[in-house]
Design a protein around this motif. Sequence first.
Motif, PDB file in Angstrom:
ATOM      1  N   ILE A 109       0.838  -1.201   0.000  1.00  0.00           N
ATOM      2  CA  ILE A 109       0.000   0.000   0.000  1.00  0.00           C
ATOM      3  C   ILE A 109       0.875   1.254   0.000  1.00  0.00           C
ATOM      4  CG2 ILE A 109      -1.671   1.336   1.355  1.00  0.00           C
ATOM      5  CD1 ILE A 109      -2.951  -1.308   2.193  1.00  0.00           C
ATOM      6  N   SER A 112       2.124   1.812  -3.590  1.00  0.00           N
ATOM      7  CA  SER A 112       1.089   2.362  -4.477  1.00  0.00           C
ATOM      8  C   SER A 112       0.827   3.827  -4.153  1.00  0.00           C
ATOM      9  CB  SER A 112      -0.228   1.577  -4.330  1.00  0.00           C
ATOM     10  OG  SER A 112      -0.196   0.405  -5.096  1.00  0.00           O
ATOM     11  N   ALA A 113       0.721   4.122  -2.853  1.00  0.00           N
ATOM     12  CA  ALA A 113       0.434   5.501  -2.439  1.00  0.00           C
ATOM     13  C   ALA A 113       1.597   6.418  -2.823  1.00  0.00           C
ATOM     14  CB  ALA A 113       0.194   5.552  -0.933  1.00  0.00           C
ATOM     15  N   LEU A 132      -6.381   2.520  -3.922  1.00  0.00           N
ATOM     16  CA  LEU A 132      -6.327   1.604  -2.781  1.00  0.00           C
ATOM     17  C   LEU A 132      -7.156   0.346  -3.031  1.00  0.00           C
ATOM     18  CD1 LEU A 132      -5.122   1.437   0.052  1.00  0.00           C
ATOM     19  CD2 LEU A 132      -7.129   2.645   0.917  1.00  0.00           C
ATOM     20  N   HIS A 135      -5.707  -3.149  -3.340  1.00  0.00           N
ATOM     21  CA  HIS A 135      -5.041  -3.769  -2.179  1.00  0.00           C
ATOM     22  C   HIS A 135      -6.064  -4.353  -1.225  1.00  0.00           C
ATOM     23  CE1 HIS A 135      -0.969  -2.156  -2.944  1.00  0.00           C
ATOM     24  NE2 HIS A 135      -1.643  -1.174  -3.508  1.00  0.00           N
ATOM     25  N   TYR A 142      -9.701   0.075   6.105  1.00  0.00           N
ATOM     26  CA  TYR A 142      -9.230   1.020   5.074  1.00  0.00           C
ATOM     27  C   TYR A 142      -9.311   2.514   5.446  1.00  0.00           C
ATOM     28  CZ  TYR A 142      -9.486  -3.149   2.137  1.00  0.00           C
ATOM     29  OH  TYR A 142      -9.336  -4.413   1.648  1.00  0.00           O
ATOM     30  N   ILE A 145      -6.231   4.294   6.473  1.00  0.00           N
ATOM     31  CA  ILE A 145      -5.243   4.309   5.379  1.00  0.00           C
ATOM     32  C   ILE A 145      -5.546   5.471   4.438  1.00  0.00           C
ATOM     33  CG2 ILE A 145      -4.240   3.000   3.472  1.00  0.00           C
ATOM     34  CD1 ILE A 145      -5.028   0.426   4.886  1.00  0.00           C
ATOM     35  N   VAL A 146      -6.826   5.635   4.115  1.00  0.00           N
ATOM     36  CA  VAL A 146      -7.223   6.745   3.237  1.00  0.00           C
ATOM     37  C   VAL A 146      -6.819   8.070   3.873  1.00  0.00           C
ATOM     38  CG1 VAL A 146      -9.177   7.943   2.185  1.00  0.00           C
ATOM     39  CG2 VAL A 146      -9.138   5.441   2.235  1.00  0.00           C
TER      40      VAL A 146
END
Lengths: 168, 293
Positions: A109, A112-113, A132, A135, A142, A145-146
């Motif tokens: 993650i 990707s971010a 996201l 993943h 989630y 994470i956002v």
Amino acid sequence: MADPRLVNLTVNGRMVAVSVEPRRSLADCLRHDLRLTGTHIGCEHGICGACTVLVDGAAVRACLMLAVQVEGRAIATVEGLAGAAALGPLQESFRRHHALQCGFCTPGILMSAHALLSAEPKADRARVIEVLSGHLCRCTGYLPIVEAILDAREAYLCGAAEPAGKGK
Amino acid sequence: MKFPPFEFHRPGDLPEAVDLLLSYDGEALPLAGGQSLLPMMAFRLVAPKALIDLSAIPGLDGIELNGDSLRLGALVRWCDVLCSPVIANAHPLLVEAVRHVAHYQVRNRGTLGGSLAHADAAAEFPAICLVSDAMIDVVGRDGKRCIAARDFLLGAMETDLREGELVAAVRFPIWPAGRLWHFREFARRSGDFALAGVAMYCDPDRQAGVCRNWHIACFGLGEVAQRVDAVEAFLEAKPADTAHIREAVLIAQRHLVADGDIHAPAGYRKALATELLGRGLNEVFKAVAGGDG
């Protein structure tokens, strides 16, 4: 069984040469041949996203690339996100927002971010959620994470986060 | 699982790639982005003796607008389609469809030639080729062939490609200004294979309040994407009203072929496809009346 081949690549800015069988995935090459175990392997068929790394700056599944395919390419892994002593801004933001629990999905993650914010530092919530969606995380639900990714945008906007994987 | 063992070749041009494929007598496979082939190998659904990596062949990743067509090389990736200003103008329906292909990370590797040769029933790109009357350029032992998308897609993971043949490029007819289009698919999660989807376009005659040149395809519900010719013929130059949408949906129900699997039964998939079709027609008709699009 096919003969091993020598593959030259750059990993986190360092040039390396590694001898691999054609069937070796990039993920296994990073973990077993180069001992970079920060890249995790979950499903090994491109669904979970845990093995995501950057190849020439683009986020890809390391389980869906062969090591022999990255000849001459620049790879960035989670080991390249932090400095010698301190976490990178994205990692700091994940810590601040409690954006991980077991941590298994986290390296993928983060990569990707990192790719997203390096290319689109103004990415909005919908775009972050879209990226996201590639993943799986079974701990957090989630949302933290956002929030962590959105909160890290400022560091990328002002250039505090050096893009990794631009090999020299 | 780890991949089964195979030999690996990276030819420098198309004739060399074709020769290599033929030299394995049908037991070698071409490798493009690998986003479908490698998972299939991980599951041992295929175990080729050799992979022929196409990445070093020059000229396969071109995006060119010629006089009468948009030509996309087989190694154009989904991320290339999404960031191309040329394609944004020359085929907006394609761009919208590609937004639904897999996930961000997979779109950085997956190629349109690979998708076409793989021919998954739920894949967006073959459906867009079918609805757009695209021509597929393939290269093989006997040189080049051009195949209409309708003749290229034969069934689930089944194409007209012969042994040793490779997809080199896909050509789409020019997209006229003012064309109306619609794309919609339904999947249970973002990036999943669609349970059903619809792609359509038509050219409006705003003064008459009608549309002509209807092209409509449904995908994901059967073995292969399906053109609904009967609906296209019915809608030609019909007034944009709800009665005609209802009739079109009934015709689609009679003509579409659906299969069931563990994700959804056939009846559900067909209902989903016809519902999406009806909603799409409604959107297109609204645009004719409203004068936008």
